[in-house]
Design a protein around this motif. Structure first.
Motif, PDB file in Angstrom:
ATOM      1  N   LEU A  97      38.323  43.004  27.927  1.00 20.02           N
ATOM      2  CA  LEU A  97      38.485  42.723  29.356  1.00 20.02           C
ATOM      3  C   LEU A  97      38.132  41.460  29.628  1.00 20.02           C
ATOM      4  N   VAL A  98      38.590  40.562  30.279  1.00 14.15           N
ATOM      5  CA  VAL A  98      38.326  39.289  30.789  1.00 14.15           C
ATOM      6  C   VAL A  98      38.130  39.115  32.035  1.00 14.15           C
ATOM      7  N   VAL A  99      36.935  38.735  32.543  1.00 14.30           N
ATOM      8  CA  VAL A  99      36.628  38.685  34.012  1.00 14.30           C
ATOM      9  C   VAL A  99      36.395  37.267  34.323  1.00 14.30           C
ATOM     10  N   GLU A 100      37.107  36.638  35.277  1.00 15.21           N
ATOM     11  CA  GLU A 100      37.207  35.117  35.488  1.00 15.21           C
ATOM     12  C   GLU A 100      36.513  35.144  37.200  1.00 15.21           C
ATOM     13  N   GLY A 101      35.901  33.996  37.378  1.00 17.82           N
ATOM     14  CA  GLY A 101      35.706  33.810  38.703  1.00 17.82           C
ATOM     15  C   GLY A 101      35.144  32.118  39.048  1.00 17.82           C
ATOM     16  N   ASN A 102      34.651  32.059  40.271  1.00 15.72           N
ATOM     17  CA  ASN A 102      34.052  30.693  40.690  1.00 15.72           C
ATOM     18  C   ASN A 102      32.952  30.947  41.596  1.00 15.72           C
ATOM     19  N   ALA A 103      31.895  30.351  41.413  1.00 15.40           N
ATOM     20  CA  ALA A 103      30.643  30.633  42.051  1.00 15.40           C
ATOM     21  C   ALA A 103      30.299  31.978  41.888  1.00 15.40           C
ATOM     22  N   GLY A 104      30.093  32.677  42.955  1.00 16.92           N
ATOM     23  CA  GLY A 104      29.455  34.243  43.196  1.00 16.92           C
ATOM     24  C   GLY A 104      30.986  35.031  43.244  1.00 16.92           C
ATOM     25  N   THR A 105      32.007  34.807  43.249  1.00 13.76           N
ATOM     26  CA  THR A 105      33.129  35.394  43.615  1.00 13.76           C
ATOM     27  C   THR A 105      33.943  35.704  42.273  1.00 13.76           C
ATOM     28  N   VAL A 106      34.189  37.016  42.055  1.00 10.17           N
ATOM     29  CA  VAL A 106      34.992  37.660  40.879  1.00 10.17           C
ATOM     30  C   VAL A 106      36.567  37.366  41.507  1.00 10.17           C
ATOM     31  N   THR A 107      37.472  36.611  40.673  1.00  5.96           N
ATOM     32  CA  THR A 107      38.757  36.317  41.093  1.00  5.96           C
ATOM     33  C   THR A 107      39.823  36.761  40.241  1.00  5.96           C
ATOM     34  N   LYS A 108      39.574  37.386  39.052  1.00  8.23           N
ATOM     35  CA  LYS A 108      40.396  38.004  38.327  1.00  8.23           C
ATOM     36  C   LYS A 108      39.928  38.889  37.195  1.00  8.23           C
ATOM     37  N   MET A 109      40.639  39.945  36.825  1.00  8.91           N
ATOM     38  CA  MET A 109      40.088  40.871  35.813  1.00  8.91           C
ATOM     39  C   MET A 109      41.407  41.211  34.974  1.00  8.91           C
ATOM     40  N   ILE A 110      41.234  40.969  33.734  1.00  8.18           N
ATOM     41  CA  ILE A 110      42.343  40.929  32.955  1.00  8.18           C
ATOM     42  C   ILE A 110      41.981  41.898  31.878  1.00  8.18           C
ATOM     43  N   THR A 111      42.945  43.060  31.775  1.00  8.29           N
ATOM     44  CA  THR A 111      42.748  43.910  30.598  1.00  8.29           C
ATOM     45  C   THR A 111      43.649  43.712  29.331  1.00  8.29           C
ATOM     46  N   VAL A 112      43.233  43.274  27.994  1.00 12.52           N
ATOM     47  CA  VAL A 112      44.090  43.098  27.168  1.00 12.52           C
ATOM     48  C   VAL A 112      44.228  44.295  26.324  1.00 12.52           C
ATOM     49  N   GLU A 113      45.368  45.000  26.036  1.00  9.00           N
ATOM     50  CA  GLU A 113      45.571  46.151  25.103  1.00  9.00           C
ATOM     51  C   GLU A 113      45.671  45.613  23.648  1.00  9.00           C
ATOM     52  N   THR A 114      45.276  46.548  22.880  1.00  6.57           N
ATOM     53  CA  THR A 114      45.577  46.211  21.399  1.00  6.57           C
ATOM     54  C   THR A 114      46.998  46.390  20.829  1.00  6.57           C
ATOM     55  N   GLY A 115      47.868  47.004  21.677  1.00  8.86           N
ATOM     56  CA  GLY A 115      49.277  46.752  21.479  1.00  8.86           C
ATOM     57  C   GLY A 115      50.106  45.647  22.107  1.00  8.86           C
ATOM     58  N   GLY A 116      49.330  45.012  22.733  1.00  6.77           N
ATOM     59  CA  GLY A 116      50.114  43.701  23.256  1.00  6.77           C
ATOM     60  C   GLY A 116      50.241  43.848  24.885  1.00  6.77           C
ATOM     61  N   ASP A 117      50.157  44.863  25.451  1.00 10.19           N
ATOM     62  CA  ASP A 117      50.460  44.898  26.619  1.00 10.19           C
ATOM     63  C   ASP A 117      49.137  44.519  27.452  1.00 10.19           C
ATOM     64  N   ASN A 118      49.201  44.079  28.774  1.00 10.16           N
ATOM     65  CA  ASN A 118      47.894  43.513  29.551  1.00 10.16           C
ATOM     66  C   ASN A 118      48.248  43.782  31.037  1.00 10.16           C
ATOM     67  N   THR A 119      47.118  43.767  31.674  1.00 12.34           N
ATOM     68  CA  THR A 119      47.065  43.905  33.100  1.00 12.34           C
ATOM     69  C   THR A 119      46.207  43.044  33.455  1.00 12.34           C
ATOM     70  N   GLU A 120      46.736  42.151  34.725  1.00 12.86           N
ATOM     71  CA  GLU A 120      45.844  41.209  35.265  1.00 12.86           C
ATOM     72  C   GLU A 120      45.824  41.422  36.880  1.00 12.86           C
ATOM     73  N   MET A 121      44.450  41.629  37.259  1.00 18.11           N
ATOM     74  CA  MET A 121      44.428  41.929  38.519  1.00 18.11           C
ATOM     75  C   MET A 121      43.677  40.450  39.334  1.00 18.11           C
ATOM     76  N   ASN A 122      44.411  40.045  40.247  1.00 20.35           N
ATOM     77  CA  ASN A 122      43.927  38.861  41.142  1.00 20.35           C
ATOM     78  C   ASN A 122      43.401  39.571  42.287  1.00 20.35           C
ATOM     79  N   ILE A 123      42.111  39.233  42.322  1.00 19.11           N
ATOM     80  CA  ILE A 123      41.318  39.537  43.530  1.00 19.11           C
ATOM     81  C   ILE A 123      41.457  38.296  44.562  1.00 19.11           C
ATOM     82  N   ILE A 124      41.647  38.807  45.876  1.00 18.24           N
ATOM     83  CA  ILE A 124      41.764  37.850  46.702  1.00 18.24           C
ATOM     84  C   ILE A 124      41.199  38.441  48.119  1.00 18.24           C
ATOM     85  N   GLN A 125      40.937  37.468  49.098  1.00 18.29           N
ATOM     86  CA  GLN A 125      40.432  37.888  50.428  1.00 18.29           C
ATOM     87  C   GLN A 125      39.234  38.799  50.356  1.00 18.29           C
TER      88      GLN A 125
END
Length: 170
Positions: A140-168
């Motif tokens: 799982l990869v979590v990205e952000g800037n300053a004190g805000t989480v902006t993205k959470m990415i789930t990388v699955e072993t089979g090659g699929d992935n889910t990217e959640m962009n967190i806004i507002q």
């Protein structure tokens, strides 16, 4: 690089005590030509309540409170599971609670945790410790800037992935 030592970083995350945000999620599945997209709201209330409501393309609600996950669908179908009986799902829930709640100790119970970046753009990588979870989730990869989480990415072993962009975030 930003100082991630001693959990200092986690005390700066905006979601720490509670917050609501909108999200746009993009799921890439190897055998589909186009990714699946969804939009909705994400809420966190410390210490352990997460609500993810998908509003588009159809309604779906995932609510984690304590040791229980409740799932409701647009057609009225609903399920509740005890996370204690499903260690892989519990570990996944703890990733969200640990990051959004600023709880490094909680994360370290379930994941190898690594940090990189600087205050303007930081990355947390969570590698599952649980064998059952690591069969499905590479990281799982979590990205952000300053004190805000902006993205959470789930990388699955089979090659699929889910990217959640967190806004507002509010």
């Amino acid at each position: 690089f930003f100082d991630f030592s001693g959990g200092y970083f986690f005390h700066k995350i905006r979601f720490l005590y509670g917050c609501t945000a909108n999200f746009k999620e993009i799921k890439t599945i190897e055998f589909l030509k186009k990714p699946l997209t969804s939009e909705g709201r994400l809420s966190y209330v410390a210490p352990d309540h997460i609500l993810k409501e998908t509003l588009k393309p159809h309604y779906e609600k995932f609510e984690i409170k304590g040791d229980f996950l409740h799932v409701s669908k647009e057609n009225g179908e609903s399920h509740e599971i005890n996370l204690q009986n499903y260690p892989a799902i519990k570990a996944f829930a703890e990733a969200y609670r640990g990051v959004l709640g600023g709880n490094l100790k909680r994360l370290e119970q379930f994941y190898e945790v690594s940090f990189s970046g600087e205050i303007r753009h930081w990355i947390i990588v969570l590698a599952p410790k649980d064998d059952e979870m690591s069969e499905y989730i590479e990281k799982l990869v979590v990205e952000g800037n300053a004190g805000t989480v902006t993205k959470m990415i789930t990388v699955e072993t089979g090659g699929d992935n889910t990217e959640m962009n967190i806004i507002q975030v509010r």
